[in-house]
Motif scaffolding. Structure first.
Motif, short mmCIF file in Angstrom:
data_model
loop_
_atom_site.label_atom_id
_atom_site.label_comp_id
_atom_site.label_asym_id
_atom_site.label_seq_id
_atom_site.Cartn_x
_atom_site.Cartn_y
_atom_site.Cartn_z
N GLY A 583 -50.63 -59.39 10.58
CA GLY A 583 -49.63 -58.56 11.24
C GLY A 583 -48.93 -57.66 10.25
N GLY A 584 -48.58 -56.49 10.68
CA GLY A 584 -47.87 -55.57 9.81
C GLY A 584 -46.44 -56.01 9.55
N GLY A 585 -45.95 -55.74 8.38
CA GLY A 585 -44.58 -56.09 8.05
C GLY A 585 -43.57 -55.21 8.78
N GLY A 617 -33.46 -54.98 10.55
CA GLY A 617 -34.84 -54.96 10.07
C GLY A 617 -35.83 -55.10 11.20
N GLY A 618 -37.01 -54.53 11.04
CA GLY A 618 -38.03 -54.59 12.07
C GLY A 618 -38.70 -55.95 12.15
N GLU A 619 -39.13 -56.31 13.35
CA GLU A 619 -39.86 -57.56 13.54
C GLU A 619 -41.27 -57.43 12.94
N GLY A 620 -41.74 -58.51 12.34
CA GLY A 620 -43.09 -58.51 11.82
C GLY A 620 -44.11 -58.64 12.94
N GLY A 621 -45.26 -58.02 12.78
CA GLY A 621 -46.33 -58.14 13.76
C GLY A 621 -47.03 -59.49 13.63
N SER A 622 -47.73 -59.87 14.67
CA SER A 622 -48.42 -61.17 14.69
C SER A 622 -49.89 -61.02 14.30
N GLY A 623 -50.43 -62.04 13.65
CA GLY A 623 -51.87 -62.12 13.46
C GLY A 623 -52.52 -62.67 14.72
N LYS A 624 -53.76 -62.29 14.95
CA LYS A 624 -54.49 -62.80 16.12
C LYS A 624 -55.55 -63.80 15.67
N GLY A 650 -48.89 -63.83 10.04
CA GLY A 650 -47.87 -62.99 10.66
C GLY A 650 -47.20 -62.11 9.63
N GLY A 651 -46.85 -60.91 10.01
CA GLY A 651 -46.17 -60.01 9.10
C GLY A 651 -44.74 -60.45 8.83
N GLY A 652 -44.27 -60.19 7.65
CA GLY A 652 -42.89 -60.53 7.31
C GLY A 652 -41.89 -59.63 8.01
N GLY A 728 -42.62 -64.66 7.02
CA GLY A 728 -41.26 -65.00 6.65
C GLY A 728 -40.24 -64.05 7.26
N GLY A 729 -39.09 -64.56 7.59
CA GLY A 729 -38.03 -63.71 8.11
C GLY A 729 -37.42 -62.84 7.04
N GLY A 730 -36.95 -61.69 7.41
CA GLY A 730 -36.31 -60.80 6.46
C GLY A 730 -34.92 -61.28 6.06
N ASP A 731 -34.44 -60.80 4.94
CA ASP A 731 -33.12 -61.17 4.46
C ASP A 731 -32.04 -60.31 5.10
N GLY A 732 -30.91 -60.95 5.37
CA GLY A 732 -29.77 -60.23 5.93
C GLY A 732 -29.14 -59.29 4.92
N GLY A 733 -28.52 -58.24 5.40
CA GLY A 733 -27.90 -57.25 4.53
C GLY A 733 -26.54 -57.69 4.03
N ALA A 734 -26.21 -57.26 2.85
CA ALA A 734 -24.91 -57.56 2.27
C ALA A 734 -23.84 -56.62 2.82
#
Length: 956
Positions: A583-585, A617-624, A650-652, A728-734
Motif C-alpha cells: 500500500g502507498g504511504g 496526515g494521510g491514511e496509508g493504503g492497504s496491501g492486497k 500496508g502503507g504507513g 505503522g501509524g504516522g506521528d502526531g504533530g507538535a
C-alpha cells in the motif's frame, strides 16, 4: 494540399493505399506525406478580420520497401505521415467578433514491410534510427479562450524481414511511433466543458514484427535496437498572466495500443541500450503558468494504451542497463494548478494506465549492471524511461508524481489541492522460455503495477491587516496498483507438467539479482500544503492558519506467481521469487504558522488572537492478497538469498503537521492575547493482505523429488518467508504557542522594545495540544504449505518463516513551549499568563492475523546450520505509540470524538482557571474606580508598577 517527399526512389511516387488495395513493392529511402498547415486568422481593420483556415491531414502510406543501404550514416529509411498544424485565432478586438482557431489535422496510416537490408555506422549528435517509420498529428492553433483539439496520430505497422545493423552512439536500429498533436502551444479554454472537449491528439496504434530471418543489431551507447511507441499529445500551457488569458488549460491526449512480436534475433552491445522498448504514454496535462492569476486548475493527464510484447526468437544484450524487453504503459502526469490571490488552483489528475502483457517463449540473455531480462510496468502517471537516456529501473514507484501540484494562494484563501494519481492496470508476464542475466541488480523478470503518486497541495500565505486566514491545500490521493501475474507459457506445441523436461529457465548471477520479482504498489499520497497567516492590526489582530491534509495512499493490487521454471540465483540478497503487494504511504500533512501583532494606542486595550492547526496526515493504503505456487525448482546461493519471499504490506500513515502560534502585543493601556496551537492528527497505517505460499512437489518412480524443490545456500537464506504486515501509524504533530508583550521575532529588538516603551501589562492564554498518533494497520492471515522438499544450508536459515504483524501506533505530538510567562517580566510589568499544555495521544497498535503452516505427509524440510529452525510461525500485534511529552503539570485531554460537551467544558475551564484572569474580571469596585480616575500615563505606570498579581498556576 498534401506534399509527398521522396528521396531515393527507383519507381514513381508512392500513392496512398485506397480502399484496402495491396501495397506495391518500391525502393524508397525517404517518403513523407505532409499535410498543409492552416493559415492564422488576421485582423484586417477595426471592423474586418480574416478567418483561420483548416489544416490538411497527412496521407496514408502502404509500402513494401526493397531499398537496401550498405553504408548509411544516420537514417537510411524514413517513411512517415504528418498532419498539418491548425491556424491560430484570436479573441474579439475592438469592433470585430474575433476568429476561431482550427484543430490540428491527423497523421495518416503508415504500413511498411522492410524487405531490404540496412547497415549504418557513425556516432549521432541526436537520437537517430537506421529505419524510422511514424505518423504524427498536427498541433492545433492557439487561442486565448478556445484552443481546439490536437490532431491524432495514425496507425503505424512495421514488419522487418531483413537485417538492420547500426553502429554508433545514439544510433538505434528500428524506431516506429505514432504521436498525437499538442492542443495548442499556449493558453486554453474559457470553460471547463470546452477544455474537456479539446485535449491533445491521441497516439495511434503501433505494431512491430521482426521476421524469423531478420537480425536487428546495434553497437554503441544509448543505442536501442527496437523502439515502438504511441504517445498522446500534451495539453496547452498558459503562457502569461493577463485578464485576456483563458483560465483552463487543456488535457493530455490518449496513448494508443503497442504490439510487438519477435521471431528473429535482436542483439545490442553497449550501455543504456535496451534491446526492445515498448511504450504507450498518455499526454501530459496542461500547466498553469507559475506567475498566472486566477487560481485555475491544471489539465488532466491522458490515459495510456495496452502494451503487448511476445518473444519467440532470441534477444541478447551486453552493457549496463541494457535490458532485454521493457514494456510500459504510463498514464500522463497531471498539470500544475495556477496560483491565485484568493486561492490556488487544483492540480490535474493523472491519467490511468492500461494492461501490459509480455510473453517469452524464446531466449533472453543480458550481461551488465542493472540489465534486467524482462521489465513489464503499468504506471498510473509518472515519467517513462527515455529511450536514449536509460538509467536504472528498480523495484518501487517510478520517479515523478502522477497528479499535478496545487497552486499557491498568494493573499488570503486556500491553496489548491494536489491532483490524484492514476491507477495502474493488470500486468502479466508469461514465462515459457529461457532468461539468463549476469550482473549486479539484474533481475530476470520485473513485473510491476504502480499507482501514480498524488500531487502536493498548494501552500497558502496570507499577509493582511487586522485579520489573516491561510489554509493549505490537501495532497492528492495516490492511485491504486493493479493486479500482477507471473504465469507459465508453454513452448509452442507442448504443455508443461511437473517433472517434464526440458523446463523453462530463469537464472541470474550477481548481487541483488533476484530471478522473479512481482509487485503491485499503491501510489503515495501527496503532501499537504503549508499555511502561514500573518496579520497586523490597530487595537485588534487575528490570524488563523490550517495546514493541508496529506493525501491517502493508494492500495496495492493482488499479486500471483505460478512458477514452472527452474529458478536459480547466485549472489547476496538474490531471491528466487519475490512477490509483494504494498500500500502507498499516506502523505505528510502541511505545517502551519500563525502570527498576530496587535498595536493599541493609550486608553484602548489591545487584543491579539492566533490560532494554528496542523494538517492531518494521510491514511496509508492497504496491501492486497499475495499468492505464490512453486511447481518446479528454486535454488539460491548467497547470504540472505530467500527461496521465496511473499509479503503484503500496508502503507504507513502520513505524519501530521506541526502548528505554531505567536501573538505579540504592543499596547499602552492593557493587552489581551490568546495563542492556540493544535498539532494535526496523523494517518493510520494500511492493513496487510492475506498471503499464501504453496510448494507443490512431484516425485519420480524412485521417490526422488523432481519438482517442488526449494534449496538455499547461505546465512539467513530462508526457504519460504511469508508475511502480512500492517503499516505503522504516522506521528502526531507538535504544537507551539507564545503570547506576550513586545516583539518575539527578534530577541534583541524585543528586549529593546520592552525596556524603551511603556508597554502595558498583558493577560495572555496559551493553549497547546500535541497531535494524535495514527493507529497501526492490521496484519492478515498467512498460510504456508509444503508438499515438496525444502533444504537450507547456512546459519540462521529457516525452512519456513510465516508471520503476521500488526503495525505500530504512531507517537503523539508534544508541545514545544511551556506557555509560562517570563518571571522578571511578570514582576516588572504585571504580566499574567495562563497555559494549558496537553501531550498528544499515541496511536493504537494493529492486530496480527492468523498464521497456518502445513508440512504434508511425505514432504521434507531440512535445515543445516546453527540457529536454523525448520518452521517458525508468529502472530504479533503492533505496539501502541508513545504519548506526547510536555513540560509542566499534566492533565489528560478529553477527545472531541468521545465527548464533545465535556471537551468544550474542559477547554473553557482551563483557559479561565488562571488566578490573574479571575482577579482582573472580579476586581473590587474601589480598584476599578481608582484605575479609571487616573490619567492615561499615570494609569499605565500604576498598571506597570503598583499592581502586584499573585502567582499563577494550573491545578491538576
Amino acid at each position: 494540399m498534401q506534399n509527398l517527399l521522396c528521396g531515393v526512389c527507383v519507381s514513381p511516387f508512392i500513392l496512398p493505399m485506397i480502399g484496402g488495395a495491396p501495397a506495391r513493392a518500391e525502393s524508397v529511402s525517404r517518403s513523407v506525406s505532409v499535410g498543409e498547415n492552416g493559415k492564422d486568422a488576421e485582423q484586417l481593420t477595426w471592423f474586418r478580420s480574416k478567418a483561420a483556415t483548416k489544416a490538411k491531414p497527412g496521407g496514408n502510406l502502404s509500402i513494401v520497401n526493397t531499398f537496401t543501404a550498405g553504408g548509411a550514416n544516420g537514417t537510411a529509411v524514413e517513411i512517415g505521415s504528418i498532419g498539418g498544424r491548425g491556424g491560430s485565432g484570436f479573441r474579439e478586438v475592438f469592433l470585430t467578433g474575433g476568429e476561431a482557431a482550427m484543430p490540428g489535422a491527423s497523421g495518416g496510416r503508415v504500413i511498411v514491410t522492410q524487405e531490404g537490408a540496412l547497415d549504418g555506422k557513425g556516432d549521432q549528435a541526436a537520437p537517430t534510427s537506421l529505419l524510422f517509420v511514424y505518423s504524427r498529428g498536427g498541433a492545433s492553433g492557439n487561442h486565448l479562450t478556445a484552443v481546439p483539439r490536437g490532431g491524432d496520430g495514425g496507425e503505424v505497422s512495421l514488419v522487418v524481414n531483413k537485417n538492420a545493423r547500426a553502429v554508433g552512439t545514439n544510433y538505434a536500429g528500428v524506431w516506429a511511433q505514432s504521436l498525437g498533436g499538442r492542443s495548442g502551444t499556449r493558453e486554453g479554454s474559457i470553460t471547463e466543458e470546452l477544455r474537456n472537449r479539446s485535449p491533445g491528439g491521441s497516439g495511434g496504434d503501433v505494431a512491430v514484427t521482426v521476421g524469423s530471418d531478420a537480425i536487428i543489431a546495434t553497437k554503441g551507447s544509448n543505442a536501442p535496437a527496437i523502439i515502438a511507441k504511441s504517445l498522446g499529445g500534451a495539453g496547452s500551457k498558459r503562457s502569461y498572466s493577463t485578464t485576456w488569458a483563458a483560465p483552463y488549460v487543456t488535457n493530455g491526449g490518449e496513448g494508443g495500443a503497442v504490439t510487438f512480436l519477435n521471431r528473429g534475433t535482436i542483439t545490442v552491445a553497449g550501455p543504456s541500450s535496451p534491446a526492445v522498448l515498448l511504450q504507450s504514454i498518455g499526454g501530459q496535462g496542461g500547466e498553469q503558468h507559475q506567475l498566472s492569476d486566477g487560481g485555475q486548475p491544471g489539465g488532466m493527464g491522458g490515459g495510456s494504451g495496452k502494451v503487448t510484447g511476445t518473444n519467440d526468437g532470441r534477444i541478447a544484450t551486453v552493457g549496463d542497463y541494457s535490458f532485454g524487453i521493457v514494456a510500459q504503459s504510463v498514464g500522463g502526469s497531471g498539470g500544475r494548478g495556477g496560483p491565485g490571490f484568493f486561492g490556488g488552483g487544483d492540480g490535474g489528475k493523472a491519467g490511468g494506465a492500461d494492461e501490459v502483457t509480455v510473453t517469452n517463449q524464446g531466449e533472453i540473455s543480458t550481461r551488465g549492471l542493472g540489465a534486467h531480462g524482462i521489465v513489464a510496468q503499468s504506471v498510473g502517471g509518472g515519467n517513462a524511461i527515455n529511450a536514449f537516456a536509460v538509467t536504472a529501473i528498480r523495484p518501487g514507484p517510478l520517479s515523478g508524481a502522477g497528479g499535478g501540484s496545487g497552486g499557491s494562494s498568494l493573499f488570503i484563501g486556500k491553496g489548491g489541492n494536489g491532483g490524484t494519481g492514476g491507477d495502474g492496470a493488470k500486468v502479466t508476464v508469461a514465462q515459457g522460455g529461457t532468461i539468463t542475466t549476469s550482473g549486479e541488480s539484474a533481475y530476470g523478470i520485473l513485473a510491476q503495477s504502480i499507482g501514480g503518486g498524488g500531487g502536493r497541495g498548494g501552500s497558502s500565505d496570507s499577509f493582511n491587516v487586522f485579520a489573516g486566514v491561510a489554509i493549505g491545500g490537501a495532497g492528492g490521493g495516490g492511485g491504486n496498483g493493479g493486479d500482477v501475474f507471473v504465469t507459465p507459457a508453454p513452448l509452442p506445441g507442448s504443455s508443461f507438467s511437473a517433472g517434464s523436461s526440458p523446463r523453462p529457465l530463469v537464472s541470474t548471477e550477481g548481487k541483488l539479482s533476484s530471478a522473479i520479482v512481482a509487485q503491485s504498489i499503491g501510489g503515495g499520497g501527496g503532501a499537504g500544503g503549508t499555511a502561514s497567516a500573518q496579520s497586523t492590526g490597530i487595537v485588534a489582530s487575528i490570524s488563523v492558519a490550517v495546514g493541508g491534509s496529506g493525501g491517502k495512499g493508494g492500495d496495492g493490487g493482488h499479486v500471483s506467481v505460478v512458477n514452472t521454471s527452474d529458478v536459480s540465483t547466485a549472489g547476496i540478497e538474490a531471491f528466487g521469487i519475490q512477490a509483494k503487494s504494498i500500500g502507498g504511504g499516506g502523505g505528510a500533512a502541511g505545517n502551519t504558522k500563525a502570527y498576530a501583532l496587535a498595536i493599541a494606542p493609550p486608553e484602548t486595550p489591545g487584543l491579539g488572537v492566533s490560532f494554528s492547526v496542523g494538517g492531518s496526515g494521510g491514511e496509508g493504503g492497504s496491501g492486497k492478497s499475495v499468492s505464490v505456487t512453486n511447481l518446479s525448482t528454486v535454488t539460491t546461493k548467497g547470504e540472505k538469498g530467500y527461496g521465496i519471499q511473499a509479503m503484503s504490506i500496508g502503507g504507513g500513515g502520513g505524519n501530521s503537521g506541526a502548528a505554531a502560534s505567536t501573538v505579540d502585543l504592543m499596547g499602552f493601556y492593557l493587552n489581551f492575547g490568546l495563542a492556540v496551537s493544535i498539532g494535526g492528527s496523523s494517518g493510520g497505517g494500511g492493513n496487510g493482505g492475506a498471503v499464501t505460499v504453496v510448494n507443490e512437489g512431484a516425485k519420480d518412480k524412485d521417490g526422488a523429488f523432481t519438482s517442488g524443490v526449494i534449496e538455499t545456500h547461505g546465512g539467513f537464506a530462508t526457504g519460504i518467508m511469508a508475511q502480512s504486515i500492517g503499516g505503522g501509524g504516522g506521528d502526531g504533530g507538535a504544537a507551539s504557542a507564545s503570547a506576550a508583550s513586545g516583539l518575539s521575532w527578534n530577541e534583541t529588538i524585543g528586549e529593546i522594545t520592552k525596556s524603551a516603551l511603556p508597554l502595558a501589562s498583558s493577560v495572555t492564554g496559551k493553549y497547546e495540544i500535541g497531535g494524535k498518533g495514527g493507529k497501526g494497520g492490521d496484519g492478515r492471515s498467512v498460510s504456508a504449505a509444503n508438499e515438496g522438499l525444502i533444504l537450507t544450508h547456512g546459519d540462521n536459515a529457516r525452512g519456513i518463516f510465516a508471520q503476521s504483524l500488526g503495525g505500530g501506533g504512531g507517537d503523539g505530538g508534544g508541545y514545544q513551549a511551556s506557555g509560562k510567562a517570563d518571571a522578571p517580566a511578570a514582576i516588572k510589568q504585571g504580566t499574567a499568563s495562563g497555559k494549558l499544555d496537553v501531550g498528544g495521544k499515541g496511536g493504537g497498535g494493529g492486530s496480527g492475523g492468523s498464521v497456518s503452516v502445513n508440512n504434508s505427509a511425505g514432504a521434507v524440510i531440512e535445515t543445516h546450520g546453527s540457529g536454523s529452525a525448520g518452521i517458525v510461525a508468529q502472530s504479533i500485534g503492533g505496539g501502541g505509540g508513545s504519548g506526547g511529552a510536555f513540560g509542566g503539570k499534566k492533565k489528560s485531554a478529553v477527545e472531541w470524538d468521545d465527548n464533545p460537551p465535556k471537551f468544550i467544558h474542559q477547554l473553557t475551564e482551563e483557559l479561565l482557571k488562571s488566578d490573574q484572569v479571575l482577579v482582573f474580571f472580579l476586581a473590587t469596585r474601589t480598584r476599578r474606580r481608582r484605575l479609571s480616575s487616573t490619567s492615561s500615563w499615570t494609569r499605565t505606570r500604576l498598571y506597570r508598577r503598583s499592581w502586584r498579581w499573585p502567582r499563577i498556576s494550573f491545578r491538576p
